[in-house]
Design a protein around this motif. Structure first.
Motif, short mmCIF file in Angstrom:
data_model
loop_
_atom_site.label_atom_id
_atom_site.label_comp_id
_atom_site.label_asym_id
_atom_site.label_seq_id
_atom_site.Cartn_x
_atom_site.Cartn_y
_atom_site.Cartn_z
N HIS A 205 -11.02 36.94 40.71
CA HIS A 205 -10.38 35.75 40.01
C HIS A 205 -10.56 36.39 38.33
CE1 HIS A 205 -13.96 32.89 40.24
NE2 HIS A 205 -14.38 34.28 39.98
N SER A 207 -11.36 34.33 36.04
CA SER A 207 -12.40 33.16 35.72
C SER A 207 -13.64 33.96 34.97
CB SER A 207 -12.95 32.34 36.84
OG SER A 207 -11.78 31.65 37.47
N ARG A 231 -8.91 41.05 46.11
CA ARG A 231 -9.82 40.53 47.41
C ARG A 231 -9.57 41.13 48.50
NH1 ARG A 231 -8.71 33.88 46.38
NH2 ARG A 231 -9.44 33.88 44.06
N GLN A 245 -3.29 36.69 38.10
CA GLN A 245 -3.59 35.50 37.84
C GLN A 245 -3.61 35.37 36.33
OE1 GLN A 245 -7.75 34.49 39.22
NE2 GLN A 245 -6.70 33.59 41.13
N GLU A 247 -5.80 32.98 33.86
CA GLU A 247 -6.86 31.89 33.56
C GLU A 247 -6.65 31.27 32.39
OE1 GLU A 247 -9.09 31.86 35.76
OE2 GLU A 247 -10.51 30.47 35.18
#
Ligand code: DAH
Length: 375
Positions: A205, A207, A231, A245, A247
């Motif tokens: 991710h 993050s 993943r 993504q 964030e």
């Protein structure tokens, strides 16, 4: 050779020419013979040259023969008439040959021009115009909205250590949250990186950039992090081993849940349209407390229930929450002074929802029939 030109091989006396009139007659015949040959000569350098040789050639051209056989042998009575007629004939022959040569050159020029002519009616070479990939357009959309709210865009590495991807985000080893984030581990080449001992993995991710950013700068922080994540998932209509993504992280001394909710609602309305309603549903993430899932009222049925929202009227958009104070501990932020919120947008999922794309694999197959639908 015609009879007329043949006659130039003999002296005038042998031809029985004895008067100026007879001389003029002979020359008239020659002129007619020349005109006949000139008319038959096709336009072109080759036949003009042959005609020139046979009439003006130094050794045995007709004009030389006349000079040698007629003029030189003519008696004083005929010589002026022969000389005059010869000059006239020479002038005529030269002029006509010149014309022929020019016509030949003009014809050659025209032929070349025709060959080289640019046909403006031919269709040109069309270079198909490309366009940005739909995912890039979605990234730009998201970035535009958050930039307008004062967020900065930062990017980070796709290869991470487990510390940044997990531990510092409050996901210790053996935490069940790691089960949903299995990923690819990377063998590092021998050298300074591997001697640090840490494993390397492809980030699951965006993050980890929360941690990198807070390590680097004191609050206030307002950033978004667009990028690729990985993943160990098998590809299907909603999964891919690589996806995207954005964030988000905001940390300051006075950030309330209210600001968090207002920001998220503003984003959803800007992204999906002004009529969209937002719902916050309790959820769990190790690095936020409380954690929520943001749902949007279904933009297909308006909330009454349809196939897309599975008759619920709501569509799950993304996860978010108030930053868990435990995370501040990893970056030496004072959890008593600071508060903040974070969110994680799935760009592929948001694009799929917004544009009605049922299979996420379409983003990665580069089929121009798909790509062209989003100019
Ligand atoms: N990192 C989470 C994931 O990939 C998404 C996420 C959820 C990010 C909540 C956040 C957040 O920052 O607050 O599943």
């Amino acid at each position: 050779m015609t009879n007329a030109t043949d006659s130039t091989r003999q002296p005038l006396a042998a031809l029985g020419v004895a008067s100026a009139e007879a001389v003029a007659e002979r020359f008239a015949e020659l002129r007619a013979a020349f005109d006949g040959e000139a008319a038959g000569a096709s336009a072109g350098a080759e036949s003009a040259k042959m005609l020139r040789d046979s009439w003006m050639g130094r050794k045995s051209g007709v004009l030389t023969l006349i000079t040698d056989n007629w003029l030189k042998s003519a008696g004083p009575a005929l010589r002026p008439a022969v000389g005059k007629c010869l000059n006239e004939l020479r002038g005529h022959v030269e002029q006509r040959l010149e014309e022929l040569q020019r016509a030949g050159e003009a014809a050659a020029e025209n032929a070349a021009a025709a060959r080289e002519r640019v046909d403006l009616s031919l269709p040109g070479v069309t270079r198909p115009l490309g366009s940005r990939h739909l995912l890039r357009q979605t990234f730009a959309d998201i970035e535009r909205i958050f930039l307008s709210l004062g967020f900065a865009v930062v990017e980070g590495p796709e290869i991470e250590t487990p510390y940044y991807n997990f531990e510092a985000l409050n996901i210790p080893e053996h935490h069940p949250a790691r089960d949903t984030m299995d990923t690819f581990y990377v063998d590092t080449p021998p050298g300074p990186i591997s001697s640090k001992g840490a494993q390397r993995l492809l980030r699951t991710h965006t993050s980890p950039m929360q941690i990198h950013t807070m390590e680097k700068q004191p609050a206030p922080v307002r950033i978004i992090v667009p990028g690729k994540v990985y993943r160990r998932d098998n590809p299907d209509a909603t999964h891919s081993y690589m996806f995207h993504q954005v964030e988000g992280l905001a940390v300051d001394t006075d950030i309330t849940f209210c600001e968090f909710k207002g920001t998220v609602e503003y984003f959803v309305r800007e992204f999906l349209g002004p009529k969209i309603k937002t719902r916050l549903r309790p959820s769990y993430f190790p690095f936020t407390e409380p954690s929520v899932e943001i749902d949007a009222s279904c933009f297909v049925c308006g909330g009454s229930g349809c196939r897309l929202c599975k008759q619920s009227g709501w569509i799950e958009l993304f996860g978010a929450g108030m930053v868990d104070p435990a995370v501040y501990g990893f970056v030496n932020y004072d959890a008593k002074q600071l508060s903040g919120y974070a969110f994680g947008l799935g760009v592929d999922r948001l694009s799929q929802l917004k544009y009605g794309i049922e299979d996420v694999q379409l983003f990665f197959q580069n089929d121009v029939r798909f790509l062209r639908q989003f100019p």
